[in-house]
Design a protein around this motif. Sequence first.
Motif, PDB file in Angstrom:
ATOM      1  N   GLU A   1      50.557  44.221  28.505  1.00 29.12           N
ATOM      2  CA  GLU A   1      50.892  43.461  29.185  1.00 29.12           C
ATOM      3  C   GLU A   1      49.856  45.154  29.994  1.00 29.12           C
ATOM      4  O   GLU A   1      50.206  46.501  29.458  1.00 29.12           O
ATOM      5  CB  GLU A   1      51.824  43.174  29.656  1.00 29.12           C
ATOM      6  CG  GLU A   1      51.499  42.636  31.406  1.00 29.12           C
ATOM      7  CD  GLU A   1      53.022  42.521  31.839  1.00 29.12           C
ATOM      8  OE1 GLU A   1      52.991  42.323  33.496  1.00 29.12           O
ATOM      9  OE2 GLU A   1      54.433  42.682  30.855  1.00 29.12           O
ATOM     10  N   PHE A   2      49.129  44.657  31.176  1.00 34.15           N
ATOM     11  CA  PHE A   2      48.261  45.175  31.942  1.00 34.15           C
ATOM     12  C   PHE A   2      47.942  45.214  33.266  1.00 34.15           C
ATOM     13  O   PHE A   2      47.949  44.181  33.564  1.00 34.15           O
ATOM     14  CB  PHE A   2      46.662  45.349  31.352  1.00 34.15           C
ATOM     15  CG  PHE A   2      46.476  46.503  30.236  1.00 34.15           C
ATOM     16  CD1 PHE A   2      46.324  48.102  29.418  1.00 34.15           C
ATOM     17  CD2 PHE A   2      46.811  45.498  28.569  1.00 34.15           C
ATOM     18  CE1 PHE A   2      46.606  48.111  28.528  1.00 34.15           C
ATOM     19  CE2 PHE A   2      46.751  45.649  27.482  1.00 34.15           C
ATOM     20  CZ  PHE A   2      46.489  47.811  27.076  1.00 34.15           C
ATOM     21  N   ASP A   3      48.061  46.250  33.687  1.00 32.00           N
ATOM     22  CA  ASP A   3      47.855  45.831  35.463  1.00 32.00           C
ATOM     23  C   ASP A   3      45.915  46.293  35.370  1.00 32.00           C
ATOM     24  O   ASP A   3      46.335  48.391  35.842  1.00 32.00           O
ATOM     25  CB  ASP A   3      48.723  47.159  36.234  1.00 32.00           C
ATOM     26  CG  ASP A   3      50.065  45.920  36.540  1.00 32.00           C
ATOM     27  OD1 ASP A   3      49.813  44.386  36.512  1.00 32.00           O
ATOM     28  OD2 ASP A   3      51.366  46.743  37.801  1.00 32.00           O
ATOM     29  N   TYR A   4      45.943  46.218  36.183  1.00 33.44           N
ATOM     30  CA  TYR A   4      44.267  46.353  36.817  1.00 33.44           C
ATOM     31  C   TYR A   4      43.855  46.728  38.322  1.00 33.44           C
ATOM     32  O   TYR A   4      44.610  45.906  38.773  1.00 33.44           O
ATOM     33  CB  TYR A   4      42.679  45.782  36.467  1.00 33.44           C
ATOM     34  CG  TYR A   4      43.535  45.737  34.600  1.00 33.44           C
ATOM     35  CD1 TYR A   4      42.150  46.873  34.349  1.00 33.44           C
ATOM     36  CD2 TYR A   4      43.745  44.981  33.794  1.00 33.44           C
ATOM     37  CE1 TYR A   4      41.998  46.808  32.543  1.00 33.44           C
ATOM     38  CE2 TYR A   4      43.643  45.540  32.304  1.00 33.44           C
ATOM     39  CZ  TYR A   4      42.588  46.030  31.653  1.00 33.44           C
ATOM     40  OH  TYR A   4      42.734  45.984  30.045  1.00 33.44           O
ATOM     41  N   THR A   5      43.477  47.606  38.588  1.00 34.36           N
ATOM     42  CA  THR A   5      42.814  47.427  39.590  1.00 34.36           C
ATOM     43  C   THR A   5      41.231  47.157  39.356  1.00 34.36           C
ATOM     44  O   THR A   5      40.260  48.392  38.511  1.00 34.36           O
ATOM     45  CB  THR A   5      42.914  48.295  40.790  1.00 34.36           C
ATOM     46  OG1 THR A   5      44.381  48.481  41.628  1.00 34.36           O
ATOM     47  CG2 THR A   5      41.717  48.216  41.775  1.00 34.36           C
ATOM     48  N   VAL A   6      40.182  46.388  39.866  1.00 31.98           N
ATOM     49  CA  VAL A   6      39.198  46.143  39.466  1.00 31.98           C
ATOM     50  C   VAL A   6      38.008  45.642  40.909  1.00 31.98           C
ATOM     51  O   VAL A   6      38.576  45.392  42.030  1.00 31.98           O
ATOM     52  CB  VAL A   6      38.956  44.944  38.700  1.00 31.98           C
ATOM     53  CG1 VAL A   6      39.518  44.886  37.166  1.00 31.98           C
ATOM     54  CG2 VAL A   6      39.338  43.899  38.809  1.00 31.98           C
ATOM     55  N   LEU A   7      36.254  46.398  41.113  1.00 32.93           N
ATOM     56  CA  LEU A   7      36.055  46.510  41.956  1.00 32.93           C
ATOM     57  C   LEU A   7      34.831  44.945  41.223  1.00 32.93           C
ATOM     58  O   LEU A   7      34.488  45.461  40.515  1.00 32.93           O
ATOM     59  CB  LEU A   7      35.438  47.502  41.923  1.00 32.93           C
ATOM     60  CG  LEU A   7      36.384  48.530  42.436  1.00 32.93           C
ATOM     61  CD1 LEU A   7      35.855  49.869  42.618  1.00 32.93           C
ATOM     62  CD2 LEU A   7      37.368  48.022  43.347  1.00 32.93           C
ATOM     63  N   LEU A   8      34.927  44.596  42.232  1.00 29.82           N
ATOM     64  CA  LEU A   8      34.043  42.946  42.164  1.00 29.82           C
ATOM     65  C   LEU A   8      32.898  43.316  42.737  1.00 29.82           C
ATOM     66  O   LEU A   8      32.876  43.814  43.839  1.00 29.82           O
ATOM     67  CB  LEU A   8      34.278  42.181  42.042  1.00 29.82           C
ATOM     68  CG  LEU A   8      35.382  41.654  41.734  1.00 29.82           C
ATOM     69  CD1 LEU A   8      36.242  40.294  41.667  1.00 29.82           C
ATOM     70  CD2 LEU A   8      35.420  41.693  39.532  1.00 29.82           C
ATOM     71  N   HIS A   9      31.461  43.287  42.179  1.00 33.97           N
ATOM     72  CA  HIS A   9      30.196  43.746  43.332  1.00 33.97           C
ATOM     73  C   HIS A   9      29.898  42.005  43.781  1.00 33.97           C
ATOM     74  O   HIS A   9      29.726  41.342  42.930  1.00 33.97           O
ATOM     75  CB  HIS A   9      28.993  44.145  42.283  1.00 33.97           C
ATOM     76  CG  HIS A   9      28.044  44.568  43.340  1.00 33.97           C
ATOM     77  ND1 HIS A   9      26.700  44.793  42.519  1.00 33.97           N
ATOM     78  CD2 HIS A   9      27.780  44.646  44.333  1.00 33.97           C
ATOM     79  CE1 HIS A   9      25.898  44.747  43.555  1.00 33.97           C
ATOM     80  NE2 HIS A   9      26.474  44.692  44.341  1.00 33.97           N
ATOM     81  N   GLU A  10      29.927  42.120  45.029  1.00 36.06           N
ATOM     82  CA  GLU A  10      29.923  40.510  45.496  1.00 36.06           C
ATOM     83  C   GLU A  10      27.842  40.289  45.823  1.00 36.06           C
ATOM     84  O   GLU A  10      26.861  41.257  46.222  1.00 36.06           O
ATOM     85  CB  GLU A  10      30.592  40.578  46.835  1.00 36.06           C
ATOM     86  CG  GLU A  10      30.240  38.921  47.713  1.00 36.06           C
ATOM     87  CD  GLU A  10      31.290  38.426  48.870  1.00 36.06           C
ATOM     88  OE1 GLU A  10      32.110  38.227  48.671  1.00 36.06           O
ATOM     89  OE2 GLU A  10      30.260  39.087  49.711  1.00 36.06           O
ATOM     90  N   ILE A  11      27.263  39.068  45.180  1.00 36.59           N
ATOM     91  CA  ILE A  11      25.412  38.838  45.021  1.00 36.59           C
ATOM     92  C   ILE A  11      25.601  37.790  46.464  1.00 36.59           C
ATOM     93  O   ILE A  11      26.708  36.653  45.569  1.00 36.59           O
ATOM     94  CB  ILE A  11      25.285  38.834  43.661  1.00 36.59           C
ATOM     95  CG1 ILE A  11      25.698  40.228  42.877  1.00 36.59           C
ATOM     96  CG2 ILE A  11      23.848  38.491  43.823  1.00 36.59           C
ATOM     97  CD1 ILE A  11      24.879  41.202  43.281  1.00 36.59           C
ATOM     98  N   PRO A  12      25.122  38.052  47.459  1.00 39.86           N
ATOM     99  CA  PRO A  12      23.856  38.536  47.070  1.00 39.86           C
ATOM    100  C   PRO A  12      24.198  39.585  48.937  1.00 39.86           C
ATOM    101  O   PRO A  12      23.659  40.602  48.973  1.00 39.86           O
ATOM    102  CB  PRO A  12      22.519  37.770  48.284  1.00 39.86           C
ATOM    103  CG  PRO A  12      23.386  37.123  48.854  1.00 39.86           C
ATOM    104  CD  PRO A  12      24.661  36.588  47.596  1.00 39.86           C
ATOM    105  N   THR A  13      25.776  39.557  48.849  1.00 35.20           N
ATOM    106  CA  THR A  13      26.316  40.714  50.047  1.00 35.20           C
ATOM    107  C   THR A  13      26.261  42.357  49.488  1.00 35.20           C
ATOM    108  O   THR A  13      26.158  42.696  50.949  1.00 35.20           O
ATOM    109  CB  THR A  13      27.133  39.978  50.699  1.00 35.20           C
ATOM    110  OG1 THR A  13      28.526  40.170  49.248  1.00 35.20           O
ATOM    111  CG2 THR A  13      27.350  38.572  50.913  1.00 35.20           C
TER     112      THR A  13
END
Length: 198
Positions: free
Chosen positions: A133-145
């Motif tokens: 089990e892992f806890d993550y904080t991920v950053l997603l790049h939103e396209i096209p904004t």
Amino acid sequence: IPDSGHKYYLQFTTEDYKSGEDAGSCLATVLYPRKKKSPPVVSIKCTHTKDQKKIQGEDSRLYQKFRRQTKPIIGNNIPDSYGNIEPALEPVWALAVAGSSYIMWEKSTENLGYFMAQVKSVKQWIRKDDFVEFDYTVLLHEIPTQEIISCHMRLTWLPGHPLKVKYFCASENQGLEDGSGVESGSAAGILPERGANF
């Protein structure tokens, strides 16, 4: 489709994430419902060119590496600002890619898409049962904004079982959401885990 939304027919090939080798080809239909917050309805059939026993072996080696940990794996900023990933953190990056793919699928619309830009932080939980089990904080790049969306993700996995994902994204103020899927087997499959809180 009148009163339903737009339906797309896709044919594409897949590749092994780590080696880049051909992993198979797929035919899919994707229906984007007219309702704004509804995820797309996907029907997909794939033929695999990669040996399933080889995939299971890779899963088993990755799993054993996680299970042998006596101290939890902890990491930040993967990849770093130069695009580098420490070899010891490559497995947690790969697991984050698999887990975040469900978030990206559910949040995507006909006009918005997402790519995982970075794992901001990751922490492994040492469990007494067989799961990792892992806890993550991920950053997603939103396209096209071009916006960067921060999401907290809890990921639980056992080889031979679907990957379980729970998440919430800071930009939505919607609280906890469950990932769900129908695939079984390796970390490629995703299924909800209900009842637990972060």
